[in-house]
Motif scaffolding. Structure first.
Motif, PDB file in Angstrom:
ATOM      1  N   LEU A  96     -28.655 -13.238  16.755  1.00 36.53           N
ATOM      2  CA  LEU A  96     -27.835 -12.704  15.786  1.00 36.53           C
ATOM      3  C   LEU A  96     -28.232 -11.413  15.309  1.00 36.53           C
ATOM      4  O   LEU A  96     -27.555 -10.827  14.209  1.00 36.53           O
ATOM      5  CB  LEU A  96     -27.282 -14.007  14.723  1.00 36.53           C
ATOM      6  CG  LEU A  96     -26.634 -15.076  15.157  1.00 36.53           C
ATOM      7  CD1 LEU A  96     -26.785 -15.971  13.714  1.00 36.53           C
ATOM      8  CD2 LEU A  96     -25.367 -14.939  15.549  1.00 36.53           C
ATOM      9  N   GLU A  97     -29.192 -10.755  15.825  1.00 37.12           N
ATOM     10  CA  GLU A  97     -29.843  -9.614  15.374  1.00 37.12           C
ATOM     11  C   GLU A  97     -29.060  -8.521  15.256  1.00 37.12           C
ATOM     12  O   GLU A  97     -28.244  -8.285  16.179  1.00 37.12           O
ATOM     13  CB  GLU A  97     -31.175  -9.352  16.154  1.00 37.12           C
ATOM     14  CG  GLU A  97     -32.014  -8.167  15.675  1.00 37.12           C
ATOM     15  CD  GLU A  97     -33.246  -8.152  16.197  1.00 37.12           C
ATOM     16  OE1 GLU A  97     -33.583  -8.802  17.218  1.00 37.12           O
ATOM     17  OE2 GLU A  97     -33.980  -7.395  15.812  1.00 37.12           O
ATOM     18  N   PRO A  98     -28.740  -7.973  14.068  1.00 28.69           N
ATOM     19  CA  PRO A  98     -28.057  -6.977  13.938  1.00 28.69           C
ATOM     20  C   PRO A  98     -28.534  -5.526  14.397  1.00 28.69           C
ATOM     21  O   PRO A  98     -29.652  -5.543  14.955  1.00 28.69           O
ATOM     22  CB  PRO A  98     -27.906  -6.506  12.316  1.00 28.69           C
ATOM     23  CG  PRO A  98     -28.822  -7.338  11.650  1.00 28.69           C
ATOM     24  CD  PRO A  98     -29.500  -8.243  12.897  1.00 28.69           C
ATOM     25  N   VAL A  99     -27.500  -4.633  15.066  1.00 33.36           N
ATOM     26  CA  VAL A  99     -27.946  -3.377  15.718  1.00 33.36           C
ATOM     27  C   VAL A  99     -29.249  -2.677  15.317  1.00 33.36           C
ATOM     28  O   VAL A  99     -30.282  -2.495  15.845  1.00 33.36           O
ATOM     29  CB  VAL A  99     -26.896  -2.414  15.799  1.00 33.36           C
ATOM     30  CG1 VAL A  99     -27.189  -1.370  16.753  1.00 33.36           C
ATOM     31  CG2 VAL A  99     -25.478  -3.126  16.046  1.00 33.36           C
ATOM     32  N   GLU A 100     -29.338  -2.679  13.716  1.00 33.60           N
ATOM     33  CA  GLU A 100     -30.470  -1.963  13.430  1.00 33.60           C
ATOM     34  C   GLU A 100     -31.700  -2.935  12.950  1.00 33.60           C
ATOM     35  O   GLU A 100     -32.621  -2.319  12.435  1.00 33.60           O
ATOM     36  CB  GLU A 100     -29.955  -1.283  11.717  1.00 33.60           C
ATOM     37  CG  GLU A 100     -29.706  -2.432  10.650  1.00 33.60           C
ATOM     38  CD  GLU A 100     -28.476  -2.705  10.679  1.00 33.60           C
ATOM     39  OE1 GLU A 100     -27.543  -2.673  11.937  1.00 33.60           O
ATOM     40  OE2 GLU A 100     -27.680  -3.252   9.664  1.00 33.60           O
ATOM     41  N   GLY A 101     -31.496  -4.023  13.383  1.00 31.36           N
ATOM     42  CA  GLY A 101     -32.824  -4.937  13.227  1.00 31.36           C
ATOM     43  C   GLY A 101     -32.989  -5.358  11.927  1.00 31.36           C
ATOM     44  O   GLY A 101     -31.947  -5.083  11.122  1.00 31.36           O
ATOM     45  N   PRO A 109     -33.294  -9.222  -0.352  1.00 27.97           N
ATOM     46  CA  PRO A 109     -32.743 -10.824   0.104  1.00 27.97           C
ATOM     47  C   PRO A 109     -32.213 -10.771   1.637  1.00 27.97           C
ATOM     48  O   PRO A 109     -31.434  -9.890   1.728  1.00 27.97           O
ATOM     49  CB  PRO A 109     -31.770 -11.231  -1.021  1.00 27.97           C
ATOM     50  CG  PRO A 109     -31.296 -10.115  -1.795  1.00 27.97           C
ATOM     51  CD  PRO A 109     -32.377  -8.826  -1.427  1.00 27.97           C
ATOM     52  N   VAL A 110     -32.516 -11.767   2.289  1.00 29.24           N
ATOM     53  CA  VAL A 110     -31.922 -11.772   3.821  1.00 29.24           C
ATOM     54  C   VAL A 110     -30.277 -11.629   3.513  1.00 29.24           C
ATOM     55  O   VAL A 110     -29.499 -11.466   4.575  1.00 29.24           O
ATOM     56  CB  VAL A 110     -32.569 -12.964   4.239  1.00 29.24           C
ATOM     57  CG1 VAL A 110     -31.970 -14.168   3.733  1.00 29.24           C
ATOM     58  CG2 VAL A 110     -32.232 -12.584   5.868  1.00 29.24           C
ATOM     59  N   THR A 111     -29.870 -12.344   2.535  1.00 28.19           N
ATOM     60  CA  THR A 111     -28.256 -12.313   2.384  1.00 28.19           C
ATOM     61  C   THR A 111     -27.693 -10.926   2.413  1.00 28.19           C
ATOM     62  O   THR A 111     -26.507 -10.813   2.499  1.00 28.19           O
ATOM     63  CB  THR A 111     -27.917 -13.010   1.129  1.00 28.19           C
ATOM     64  OG1 THR A 111     -28.807 -12.703   0.233  1.00 28.19           O
ATOM     65  CG2 THR A 111     -28.243 -14.378   1.493  1.00 28.19           C
ATOM     66  N   ALA A 112     -28.331  -9.649   2.147  1.00 26.42           N
ATOM     67  CA  ALA A 112     -28.056  -8.394   1.823  1.00 26.42           C
ATOM     68  C   ALA A 112     -27.705  -8.008   3.364  1.00 26.42           C
ATOM     69  O   ALA A 112     -27.093  -6.989   3.589  1.00 26.42           O
ATOM     70  CB  ALA A 112     -29.101  -7.802   1.403  1.00 26.42           C
ATOM     71  N   ILE A 113     -28.133  -8.604   4.442  1.00 29.55           N
ATOM     72  CA  ILE A 113     -27.686  -8.069   5.828  1.00 29.55           C
ATOM     73  C   ILE A 113     -26.031  -8.211   5.910  1.00 29.55           C
ATOM     74  O   ILE A 113     -25.636  -7.135   6.559  1.00 29.55           O
ATOM     75  CB  ILE A 113     -28.028  -9.258   6.697  1.00 29.55           C
ATOM     76  CG1 ILE A 113     -29.740  -8.994   6.954  1.00 29.55           C
ATOM     77  CG2 ILE A 113     -27.758  -8.672   8.120  1.00 29.55           C
ATOM     78  CD1 ILE A 113     -30.595  -9.916   7.633  1.00 29.55           C
ATOM     79  N   GLY A 114     -25.294  -9.033   5.357  1.00 26.78           N
ATOM     80  CA  GLY A 114     -23.963  -9.191   5.278  1.00 26.78           C
ATOM     81  C   GLY A 114     -23.249 -10.461   5.490  1.00 26.78           C
ATOM     82  O   GLY A 114     -23.982 -11.179   5.946  1.00 26.78           O
ATOM     83  N   LEU A 115     -22.033 -10.386   5.006  1.00 19.48           N
ATOM     84  CA  LEU A 115     -21.479 -11.652   4.740  1.00 19.48           C
ATOM     85  C   LEU A 115     -21.429 -12.160   6.176  1.00 19.48           C
ATOM     86  O   LEU A 115     -21.385 -13.344   6.478  1.00 19.48           O
ATOM     87  CB  LEU A 115     -20.176 -11.764   3.884  1.00 19.48           C
ATOM     88  CG  LEU A 115     -19.634 -12.998   3.692  1.00 19.48           C
ATOM     89  CD1 LEU A 115     -20.528 -13.807   2.875  1.00 19.48           C
ATOM     90  CD2 LEU A 115     -18.295 -12.762   2.910  1.00 19.48           C
ATOM     91  N   PRO A 116     -20.626 -11.450   7.173  1.00 21.25           N
ATOM     92  CA  PRO A 116     -20.308 -11.932   8.558  1.00 21.25           C
ATOM     93  C   PRO A 116     -21.608 -12.686   9.191  1.00 21.25           C
ATOM     94  O   PRO A 116     -21.727 -13.505   9.976  1.00 21.25           O
ATOM     95  CB  PRO A 116     -19.724 -10.973   9.500  1.00 21.25           C
ATOM     96  CG  PRO A 116     -19.320  -9.805   8.507  1.00 21.25           C
ATOM     97  CD  PRO A 116     -20.231 -10.070   7.029  1.00 21.25           C
ATOM     98  N   TRP A 117     -22.711 -12.063   9.155  1.00 17.69           N
ATOM     99  CA  TRP A 117     -23.989 -12.336   9.573  1.00 17.69           C
ATOM    100  C   TRP A 117     -24.487 -13.505   9.002  1.00 17.69           C
ATOM    101  O   TRP A 117     -24.788 -14.585   9.627  1.00 17.69           O
ATOM    102  CB  TRP A 117     -25.031 -11.392   9.468  1.00 17.69           C
ATOM    103  CG  TRP A 117     -26.470 -11.716   9.873  1.00 17.69           C
ATOM    104  CD1 TRP A 117     -27.003 -11.931  10.955  1.00 17.69           C
ATOM    105  CD2 TRP A 117     -27.297 -12.637   9.253  1.00 17.69           C
ATOM    106  NE1 TRP A 117     -28.226 -12.461  11.167  1.00 17.69           N
ATOM    107  CE2 TRP A 117     -28.531 -12.815  10.158  1.00 17.69           C
ATOM    108  CE3 TRP A 117     -27.423 -12.829   7.861  1.00 17.69           C
ATOM    109  CZ2 TRP A 117     -29.686 -13.584   9.518  1.00 17.69           C
ATOM    110  CZ3 TRP A 117     -28.906 -13.494   7.238  1.00 17.69           C
ATOM    111  CH2 TRP A 117     -29.680 -13.873   8.164  1.00 17.69           C
ATOM    112  N   LEU A 118     -24.321 -13.829   7.662  1.00 10.60           N
ATOM    113  CA  LEU A 118     -24.814 -15.139   6.852  1.00 10.60           C
ATOM    114  C   LEU A 118     -23.765 -16.260   7.289  1.00 10.60           C
ATOM    115  O   LEU A 118     -24.274 -17.161   7.559  1.00 10.60           O
ATOM    116  CB  LEU A 118     -24.514 -14.634   5.336  1.00 10.60           C
ATOM    117  CG  LEU A 118     -25.127 -15.830   4.580  1.00 10.60           C
ATOM    118  CD1 LEU A 118     -26.735 -15.742   4.591  1.00 10.60           C
ATOM    119  CD2 LEU A 118     -24.662 -15.693   3.065  1.00 10.60           C
TER     120      LEU A 118
END
Lengths: 173, 270
Positions: A96-101, A109-118
């Motif tokens: 599930l790694e986002p494009v920017e890593g 916090p890891v939750t900052a990556i975004g809601l869809p990812w979470l």
């Protein structure tokens, strides 16, 4: 650093106690539908500090599972599921790694990556955990229908609770 | 050497994973083995203590309900005493008057939703509870004691996939056994009752008394549905339990006073 460890430990204790004292006692039987059991503790493994050495992480997950087993009278079952969850976390993260890593270094916090990812991160791992747990509990795929029924209904209940937990304890997002 | 180190760093966690899973499965299998059932369970002192404390709070909150039930129990006990007195007076033969003693106990913790459910009692070996004793509530059979520590006892509930209890139809000679199909905590299934048995909906299923664990004629539930297994000689009966396991707080452990005698007889037979 020390502060971080204490914070982690307190969270550990809180979730563990909620699980064995509150959630274990919850009886969610609707008529003859008796397949729901809520598990909150996977959250401990899902968001365990991401830079932990993997071997240590696996052993800690094992101990957590064993601790739960003492309360559930199911020696080995929770331990097995917890170790499994800890093991596959790395692969799901990669998947599930986002494009920017990822950015595990800073105090973000890891939750900052975004809601869809979470949402998808929790869903995939939680489902895998529940499926493993109920399979091991039944100890045979003869009961596949029952295993799936338990997995799905428990998954929905746990998923909602875990999301609520994240909403409450990560107010920044 | 360098290759070996590299190999370990790369695959170490995988081996650890496999090792830990192996350990888990060993524990699970070991725990299911009756002979080698292990000591760490909820009759363990510490978890038992915690369970007891939380249950105490729950108990406090349901005191009123509890009192009402107690009064009802007292009434039914008094009724039994009166009845047995009448029976004694009228019968000519001297019977052994006390075959079973009941030890009352509170429930410290229980599960209902899993495949294999256990109940932990707040009394243990110090009060005379031993593994293998039967456990009943006011209205139904509850299970069989599996493990005891000094202060707690762990009970294999009849809502356990391996719990099997010998039963019969009330006032009839047909015998069978009950098993839980692990779905609904209100129902168990009865098997092995011959298909020529005269059975109808609403009949009472009771313990058969074929083992020394439970006296005969203890209520378990009523027949809800029954059918002959396809091509079989026996009924498969759906039994609705008298007691709602969710609401049980008090149980009685049955201590059989003739157990030693019974066991010695069985050894002689073998």
């Amino acid at each position: 650093m020390n502060n971080q460890v204490i914070k982690q430990f307190l969270r550990f204790l809180l979730v563990f106690i909620i699980q064995v004292i509150l959630l274990k006692r919850l009886d969610l039987t609707f008529g003859s539908f008796n397949y729901i059991h809520i598990f909150l503790y996977p959250i401990l493994i899902l968001f365990f500090p991401f830079k932990t050495p993997r071997a240590l992480f696996l052993i800690l997950a094992f101990l957590l599972g064993l601790g739960l087993d003492f309360f559930y009278d199911s020696i080995g079952v929770h331990a097995s599921a917890a170790v499994f969850l800890a093991f596959i976390r790395k692969y799901i993260l990669k998947l599930l790694e986002p494009v920017e890593g990822y950015n595990f270094d800073k105090n973000v916090p890891v939750t900052a990556i975004g809601l869809p990812w979470l949402l998808s991160y929790v869903a995939v791992l939680l489902f895998a955990h529940h499926f493993w747990f109920f399979s091991v509990e039944a100890f045979s795929f003869v009961y596949l229908k029952e295993i799936l029924l338990r997995t799905f209904s428990t998954f929905i209940a746990s998923y909602v609770l875990i999301m609520l937990y994240l909403l409450i304890f990560n107010p920044k997002n | 050497m360098r290759n070996l180190l590299f190999f370990l760093v790369k695959y170490g966690p995988t081996f650890l994973f496999i090792f830990l899973q192996g350990l888990c499965f060993y524990l699970i299998v070991n725990n299911n083995d009756k002979q080698e059932s292990i000591y760490v369970n909820s009759s363990n002192l510490f978890t038992g203590y915690l369970n007891q404390k939380t249950q105490e709070i729950t108990n406090f909150l349901s005191l009123d309900e509890e009192n009402a039930l107690l009064r009802k129990d007292k009434a039914s006990l008094l009724q039994q005493i009166i009845n047995s007195n009448i029976e004694k007076a009228s019968s000519q033969i001297d019977t052994i008057d006390n075959r079973y003693n009941l030890i009352s106990s509170k429930i410290c913790s229980k599960t209902l939703n899993l495949r294999n459910n256990y109940i932990t009692l707040c009394k243990g070996a110090l009060e005379g509870i031993e593994p293998g004793m039967g456990v009943i509530s006011d209205r139904s059979v509850v299970g069989i004691v599996k493990e005891v520590s000094y202060h707690y006892a762990s009970v294999l509930s009849i809502l356990h996939s391996q719990s099997r209890i010998s039963v019969s139809l009330k006032n009839k000679i047909h015998h069978g056994y009950i098993l839980w199909d692990t779905a609904d905590p209100q129902y168990v299934n009865a098997y092995a009752i011959r298909k020529y048995a005269d059975i109808s909906k609403g009949d009472t299923i009771v313990t058969s008394g074929y083992s020394i664990i439970f006296p005969s004629n203890l209520d378990i539930g009523v027949v809800e549905k029954f059918e002959v297994e396809a091509g079989g000689e026996t009924f498969e009966i759906k039994v609705k339990l008298f007691d709602d396991f969710n609401s049980i707080d008090d149980v009685y452990v049955i201590k059989s006073l003739l157990k030693n005698e019974f066991d010695s007889l069985n050894i002689n037979n073998e």
